[in-house]
Design a protein around this motif. Sequence first.
Motif, PDB file in Angstrom:
ATOM      1  N   GLU A 113      26.677 110.203  33.928  1.00  0.00           N
ATOM      2  CA  GLU A 113      27.804 110.645  34.541  1.00  0.00           C
ATOM      3  C   GLU A 113      28.118 110.739  35.473  1.00  0.00           C
ATOM      4  N   SER A 114      28.128 108.984  36.106  1.00  0.00           N
ATOM      5  CA  SER A 114      28.949 108.407  36.993  1.00  0.00           C
ATOM      6  C   SER A 114      30.450 108.660  35.846  1.00  0.00           C
ATOM      7  N   SER A 115      30.810 108.090  34.080  1.00  0.00           N
ATOM      8  CA  SER A 115      31.878 108.050  33.819  1.00  0.00           C
ATOM      9  C   SER A 115      31.874 109.469  33.159  1.00  0.00           C
ATOM     10  N   LYS A 116      31.081 110.148  32.810  1.00  0.00           N
ATOM     11  CA  LYS A 116      31.683 111.648  32.427  1.00  0.00           C
ATOM     12  C   LYS A 116      31.433 112.948  33.417  1.00  0.00           C
ATOM     13  N   SER A 143      33.328 115.513  35.855  1.00  0.00           N
ATOM     14  CA  SER A 143      34.310 116.117  35.695  1.00  0.00           C
ATOM     15  C   SER A 143      34.518 116.075  37.509  1.00  0.00           C
ATOM     16  N   GLN A 144      32.698 117.071  38.232  1.00  0.00           N
ATOM     17  CA  GLN A 144      33.244 117.277  39.349  1.00  0.00           C
ATOM     18  C   GLN A 144      32.105 115.938  39.863  1.00  0.00           C
ATOM     19  N   PRO A 145      32.529 114.954  40.764  1.00  0.00           N
ATOM     20  CA  PRO A 145      32.226 113.847  40.807  1.00  0.00           C
ATOM     21  C   PRO A 145      31.152 114.538  41.911  1.00  0.00           C
ATOM     22  N   GLY A 146      29.755 113.784  41.697  1.00  0.00           N
ATOM     23  CA  GLY A 146      28.645 114.437  42.743  1.00  0.00           C
ATOM     24  C   GLY A 146      27.838 115.338  41.875  1.00  0.00           C
ATOM     25  N   THR A 147      28.474 116.110  40.941  1.00  0.00           N
ATOM     26  CA  THR A 147      26.847 116.601  40.375  1.00  0.00           C
ATOM     27  C   THR A 147      26.364 116.418  39.864  1.00  0.00           C
ATOM     28  N   SER A 148      25.080 116.112  39.472  1.00  0.00           N
ATOM     29  CA  SER A 148      23.868 115.996  38.200  1.00  0.00           C
ATOM     30  C   SER A 148      23.084 116.509  37.991  1.00  0.00           C
ATOM     31  N   LEU A 169      16.011 104.612  31.552  1.00  0.00           N
ATOM     32  CA  LEU A 169      16.709 105.844  30.969  1.00  0.00           C
ATOM     33  C   LEU A 169      17.407 106.027  31.862  1.00  0.00           C
ATOM     34  N   ASN A 170      16.982 106.493  33.842  1.00  0.00           N
ATOM     35  CA  ASN A 170      17.699 106.495  34.769  1.00  0.00           C
ATOM     36  C   ASN A 170      19.006 106.099  35.019  1.00  0.00           C
ATOM     37  N   LYS A 171      18.621 104.674  34.987  1.00  0.00           N
ATOM     38  CA  LYS A 171      20.118 103.967  34.601  1.00  0.00           C
ATOM     39  C   LYS A 171      21.387 104.558  33.721  1.00  0.00           C
ATOM     40  N   GLU A 172      20.726 105.121  32.159  1.00  0.00           N
ATOM     41  CA  GLU A 172      21.525 105.207  31.708  1.00  0.00           C
ATOM     42  C   GLU A 172      22.045 106.298  31.990  1.00  0.00           C
TER      43      GLU A 172
END
Length: 394
Positions: free
Chosen positions: A11-14, A16-21, A3-6
Amino acid sequence: MLLNKEISEHESSKNSQPGTSRRLFYLALPPSVYPSVCKMIRNYCMNQSDLTGWTRIVVEKPFGKDLSSAEELSNQLGELFDEQQLYRIDHYLGKELVQNLLVLRFANRFFLPLWNRDNIDNIQIVFREDFGTEGRGGYFDEYGIIRDIIQNHLLQVLCLVAMEKPVSLKPEHIRDEKVKVLQSVLPISLEEVVLGQYEGYKDDPTVSDSSNTPTFATVVLHIHNERWEGVPFILKAGKALNSRKAEIRVQFKDVPGDIFKCKKQGRNEFVIRLQPLEAMYMKLTVKKPGLEMSTIQSELDLSYGQRYQGIAIPEAYERLILDTIRGDQQHFVRRDELKAAWEIFTPLLHRIDDGELKPLPYKPGSRGPEQADELLARAGYVQTHGYIWIPPTL
Ligand SMILES: NC(=O)C1=CN([C@@H]2O[C@H](COP(=O)(O)OP(=O)(O)OC[C@H]3O[C@@H](n4cnc5c(N)ncnc54)[C@H](OP(=O)(O)O)[C@@H]3O)[C@@H](O)[C@H]2O)C=CC1
Ligand SMILES: O=C1O[C@H](COP(=O)(O)O)[C@@H](O)[C@H](O)[C@H]1O
């Protein structure tokens, strides 16, 4: 881990502010599996520590079945997450007219001096449904109407009706005041409880033939404080009744030294209808238009459908989910609130679970057991006779 991998890939594909989770987990599960699911989230699915963001957990009721099971669940979740990460959702707190209660009470000069034991005789908080437990008998039979509706939804409404003015609108200030109200509720007296079970409830194959579960309950609560001493708060909830509505009905005392025989008309009432068709109305006595000096009961009416045409009222869940994303816990139940709520109802629930109290049978499509209306009258509610509402035309 999968699930974490998914989630990470998403997150990395969507992002808009790279680095936020930012991770929001919404749990609508049987309470028995909350701890194991939360443990897995804690161990494998938290927002990535090297990135900014948050992880929040939304928990649907039931939050336990009584005080000890709720506390056990709170301890288990508390070991995994901070209170700031936990959002115990009660969808009644997302309803428009429930959210309006604070504004109504604390932004209007009208209500400030009247909202107390000197002026108010009794308050009803009512939930009625005109259908039974169709399809949910198995779940419902384990919980019953008190756990399903009264201990959470109606009690949350009671808090907002009865609490003192918070220091500010900060979530912790509001929740502090709600806890104080709950802690001031006196133990429930069995003479002030009526339970019912509609005929045919046990025909559901998922319900036990010997079920003692109430599908209807009226419970009178008393708040032991300076504002509310002596004012009964009548909480009523039932399934398979003759109508569907949820409302708060504040009934005022009789006018002292009445020269108009207003008593015949009925008392002043302020009704806040949460659903259907949101409305607030004040039943009041006016001169009957015409040559004679006679009186009649009429109303000041704020019907949302008329007053706010074209404005869509958001769904309760829509609003609350937005709050979880914004990180606003104002409309969510804090751990100590939950504990205080269970403290009020657990002794009564245990007596019902032990079979000491039996629900009275009532016909589906009726008002519930007659004894409930008798209890209402004993608590001081005076029913209006002869009041006819004529819906305005546009
Ligand atoms: N803006 C609007 O939409 C407005 C609508 N109205 C409508 O006008 C009608 C009358 O209004 P109102 O007087 O406020 O409400 P009701 O006459 O429906 O109910 C008033 C109170 O009497 C109780 N009651 C009803 N029937 C009995 C009974 N047989 N025995 C004992 N108690 C009883 C109700 O309990 P319980 O709650 O359990 O039913 C409630 O507490 C309602 O249909 C209301 O919706 C009025 C004003 C404005
Ligand atoms: O939480 C619950 O609420 C619903 C009623 O919700 P409403 O918003 O339509 O008033 C109720 O039917 C259900 O039994 C209960 O679990």
